[in-house]
Structure formats: C-alpha cells, structure tokens
Scaffold this active site. Structure first.
Site, PDB file in Angstrom:
ATOM      1  N   ASP A 135     133.822 -59.391   9.376  1.00 44.21           N
ATOM      2  CA  ASP A 135     133.484 -57.966   9.330  1.00 44.21           C
ATOM      3  C   ASP A 135     134.194 -57.267  10.482  1.00 44.21           C
ATOM      4  OD1 ASP A 135     131.860 -58.541  11.669  1.00 44.21           O
ATOM      5  OD2 ASP A 135     130.306 -59.236  10.296  1.00 44.21           O
ATOM      6  N   ASP A 188     134.081 -53.921  13.320  1.00 42.11           N
ATOM      7  CA  ASP A 188     133.364 -52.872  14.031  1.00 42.11           C
ATOM      8  C   ASP A 188     134.388 -51.914  14.623  1.00 42.11           C
ATOM      9  OD1 ASP A 188     131.028 -54.224  13.463  1.00 42.11           O
ATOM     10  OD2 ASP A 188     130.928 -55.211  15.422  1.00 42.11           O
ATOM     11  N   ASP A 205     129.078 -57.919  26.162  1.00 46.81           N
ATOM     12  CA  ASP A 205     128.496 -59.122  26.758  1.00 46.81           C
ATOM     13  C   ASP A 205     129.531 -60.053  27.381  1.00 46.81           C
ATOM     14  OD1 ASP A 205     129.551 -59.765  24.294  1.00 46.81           O
ATOM     15  OD2 ASP A 205     127.655 -60.433  23.419  1.00 46.81           O
TER      16      ASP A 205
END
Length: 452
Positions: free
Chosen positions: A72, A74, A149
């Site tokens: 996917d 983003d 992160d």
C-alpha cells in the site's frame, strides 16, 4: 495538574529537527516514478498542482529501496485534511486522534496525512505511562520526519523530481542493515508501545538488525503493551503474523520477551514439544502462502496458535466426566475469553476459529452417513487443512487426513468401499450390522420364514 506534571516528566528531550534534508537523486537510489502505484502518483500530482507539497512516504519508499513490492501507499502533504478532501471526489476524512484522508480509486486506497508538528507541542495529551492519547497539531515536513518512528520510515519520495528527501539518514541505515529509532528509544516506546512490536516486524521482514540503543530497553518496557487498546494490538499482531516472515518475527518476540501476554499462554504452548511443532508448521505454511501471494485466513492461523490450549482444556474436562462435545465447546469459550481481554479478535474471526475447532471430533467418525454430511459443510476444507496440520505435527495418525482426502474426491461406489476400510474401523460396520437388534416385526417375519 497531575497530567501536566507527568507530561513534563515523560516528554522526550527535543530531538534536533533537521531543517534541510539530504536530497538523494534517482541516480543514487534507483526508484523510478513508473514503479509507483499510478493512483499514488496521481494523488501527489493533484496536490502539487494545487500549490501543496506532497510525497509518497514511509513503508512504500522503504520497500522499493530494498526491492520489496509495496502493498500500500501513504502520501504526506502540507494540505489540511479538508483541503485534500475538496480535491478528490472519492475521498473521506477518518480518524479521531489525528485526521487523515482516504482517497479511493478503483480497488486501491491511498492514505493521505498532513505533516504533523513536533510532539513537544502543548496540545499533546498523554496518559500516566507517557502514551500519546491526542495529538492534532499540524506542522512542517521537517517536524513530520522527526515524528516518524524509525529512520527507514522517514523517507519522502517526490514522483515529480524522483528525489528522496532523507532527514534522518534512513537510506544509509538501510544500506548498513540497521533499524534505528528516531529520538530517545525509551520515550518513543512510552509514547507508543506498539513501536516495540513494529521494530521486531520490520527487522524480520527487511533483514535489519535492531540498533542496540533501540533494543536494550524493550525487555524491561514490554509491560507497557498492556496499556495498548486491544483493537490496535490485534491489528499489529495481524500485520506481524501475515508479514510473510512470521516465523522470524515470533522467534524475535521470544528473544525480546514480547510474546508473553500477547497471546495468553503462547509462551507455555511453545515450550511443549508437540505444541511448538504444530505452531511452527502453521506459521511456515502461512509465510509460504503470503510470499506466493495466496489468500490467508486469520481465523485459521489463530485456531492453530490456540489449539493446544483448547486441547489441554478439553482433555481436562473429559477426565472430569463431561461429555465430549459440550466439553469441547466449553474449552473453546474459555480459551477465547482469555484472549478477549488483550486481543480484540473480531466476531467473524472468532466464528471461523470455532467452526474449525468444532469440526475436528467429527473427522473421527468415518462410518455411516456422518462422512457424507461432513464433506457438505462449508468449512470442510479449512477443517481438513487443520486436521492435516495436526497429523504433520504428530498429534494424530496421517492415515486419517489421507482417508478423508480420498473420500472427499471419490465417486459413490468408491466411497462405499472407503467406508469399509476407514481408519480404526476395520470390519466394525459389518459387526455392527450383525449385532443390530431386530425390531419385533422383523423378528416375527424371520420366525415365519424359518418355519416355512
């Protein structure tokens, strides 16, 4: 007052925000715009044409750099969710903690998020453990990169220029096979304990070694996962188990001490020779299917992970003189209830798990009409796959799933012959027919026939 005090105590020391990222050209990183999803490229183009910054970000960029096809995409942008929503007809704003936009095109969905501000902003709300509860402040791209992160996830790809913007040396870390967290690891784990699980998953998937500074606090901070909402923890566990590298992930979880409590008593299961072999076979089978891009079932996998807990509970109940079928259903409910407190397994998945478990005793009935009824069950194939896995682990004889495989594919005449040689039955059907008590009418008819 208490919350403000705790926020000051647990707030991480400000990580230096790099205002100017390293600009890596396509000649160095090798990612061409044609390798991206056409929908992701279109979303970036539309946003840029309307005066906004827009980049493919995070996992998709990371995976392309290491040669993994992204599942996917983003997009990170300077546009607000409302501005993004206004530009795309098929889109919707979702989220409470931080609003994002889902842009749909055909079967593909692109997740578009607005650059987030530094987490030191006063709007950040945390719980008593330091976990971020609410954080709705938008910021610059540099601040957004600091909020990511791991360094390998803080990479921004511009489809227009084909440049990668690298604020925290993520490309270098990928080349050095190192997974490094951005900022102070202890504080970042307090903000979001799921990062510990994510680090294990990414390390296993990408073949990266977790940086010692990021790895050292994990064992002592593992208890923070108890404060994560069950639904979010379940989603992360699904990502881990269906990463295609679940065996490596679970091995790493055990090494880091993170498997305790995620699946209650999973650590006990893995210490049992038969249970351990069963679990590893299931995980290896799942990894193979994921890598071959075949369908996988969360219900089937969780059924295998928890089966030996059900089996032990079921055996104990049968020794207590409970009837077989009610004892099985009681054992199933007890084991699943133990899970519910930590993992929010959906009702649909729970239903799949129970159906697979409930079919297992029925496979032991290889006579009469029972086999015909069983092969008509919608979940027969899943139940048979589970039965074969039990045989492969040594729990039951392999003859049983082999017989069912032949029976399910045989014609009418062949099935009748198979019933006579079912595993563990031998000549039992014939003996049962000879021992069958005659009805009074049959006995009378027989006496008349003898007299004649």
């Amino acid at each position: 007052m208490i919350r403000k005090l705790l926020r000051k105590v647990f707030r991480r020391a400000a990580t230096a925000v790099n205002p100017e990222p390293a600009l890596i050209p396509v000649a160095q990183h090798g990612i061409r715009r044609e390798q991206l999803s056409p929908v992701a490229r279109k979303v970036c183009t539309v946003l840029q044409e309307n005066g906004h910054k827009a980049f493919v970000v995070g996992g998709a960029v990371r995976d392309l750099l290491v040669g993994h096809p992204p599942k996917d995409y983003d997009v990170a942008t300077s546009a607000t969710p409302e501005e993004v929503r206004a530009l795309f007809r098929r889109s919707r704003i979702i989220g409470r903690r931080f609003k994002i936009v889902h842009v749909m095109s055909g079967s593909e969905t692109i997740e578009v998020s607005t650059f987030r501000a530094s987490q030191d902003a006063e709007a950040t709300e945390t719980d008593e453990h330091g976990r971020v509860l609410r954080d709705n402040v938008y910021g610059s791209q540099a601040e957004d990169a600091t909020r990511r992160d791991f360094t390998v996830n803080a990479l921004y790809y511009d489809p227009t220029t084909e440049h990668i913007l690298d604020y925290h040396h993520g490309v270098a870390d990928l080349k050095q096979k190192t997974l490094r967290i951005i900022g102070d690891p202890r504080t970042r784990y307090r903000e979001d304990p799921v990062r510990m699980l994510r680090g294990v998953r990414l390390g296993a998937k990408l073949g990266l070694t977790l940086d010692p500074a990021a790895r050292h606090p994990i064992r002592e901070m593992a208890s923070l996962l108890e404060n994560v909402p069950a639904a979010r923890l379940f989603d992360e566990m699904l990502k881990l188990l269906f990463s295609g590298y679940s065996v490596k992930c679970l091995q790493q979880l055990r090494e880091e001490g993170l498997h305790h409590g995620l699946l209650p008593l999973l650590d006990v299961i893995l210490e049992q020779p038969m249970g351990e072999r069963f679990v590893w076979l299931s995980l290896e089978n799942t990894d193979d299917r994921v890598r071959q891009d075949k369908s996988v079932s969360p219900g089937f996998l969780f059924a295998t992970l928890l089966w030996h807990e059900v089996l032990a509970n079921w055996d104990a109940r049968k020794r207590g003189d409970e009837h077989t079928q009610p004892a099985l259903f009681a054992a199933m409910d007890e084991v699943l209830e133990a899970q519910a407190g930590k993992l929010a397994i959906t009702r649909r998945i729970v239903g799949d798990i129970k159906e697979i478990w409930a079919l297992q005793p029925r496979f032991e009935k290889c006579t009469g009409k029972a086999p015909y009824r069983l092969i008509e069950q919608p979940r027969f194939r899943a139940g048979w796959d589970f039965l074969r896995l039990r045989a492969q682990s040594g729990e039951i004889p392999m003859a049983l799933p082999e017989w069912w495989e032949r029976f399910s594919h045989a014609g009418s005449d062949a099935r009748e012959a198979l019933l006579a040689e079912a595993p563990g039955t031998g000549e039992a059907p014939e003996r049962k027919r000879r021992r069958r008590r005659r009805k009074p009418s049959e006995a009378g008819a027989g006496a008349v026939a003898d007299a004649s």
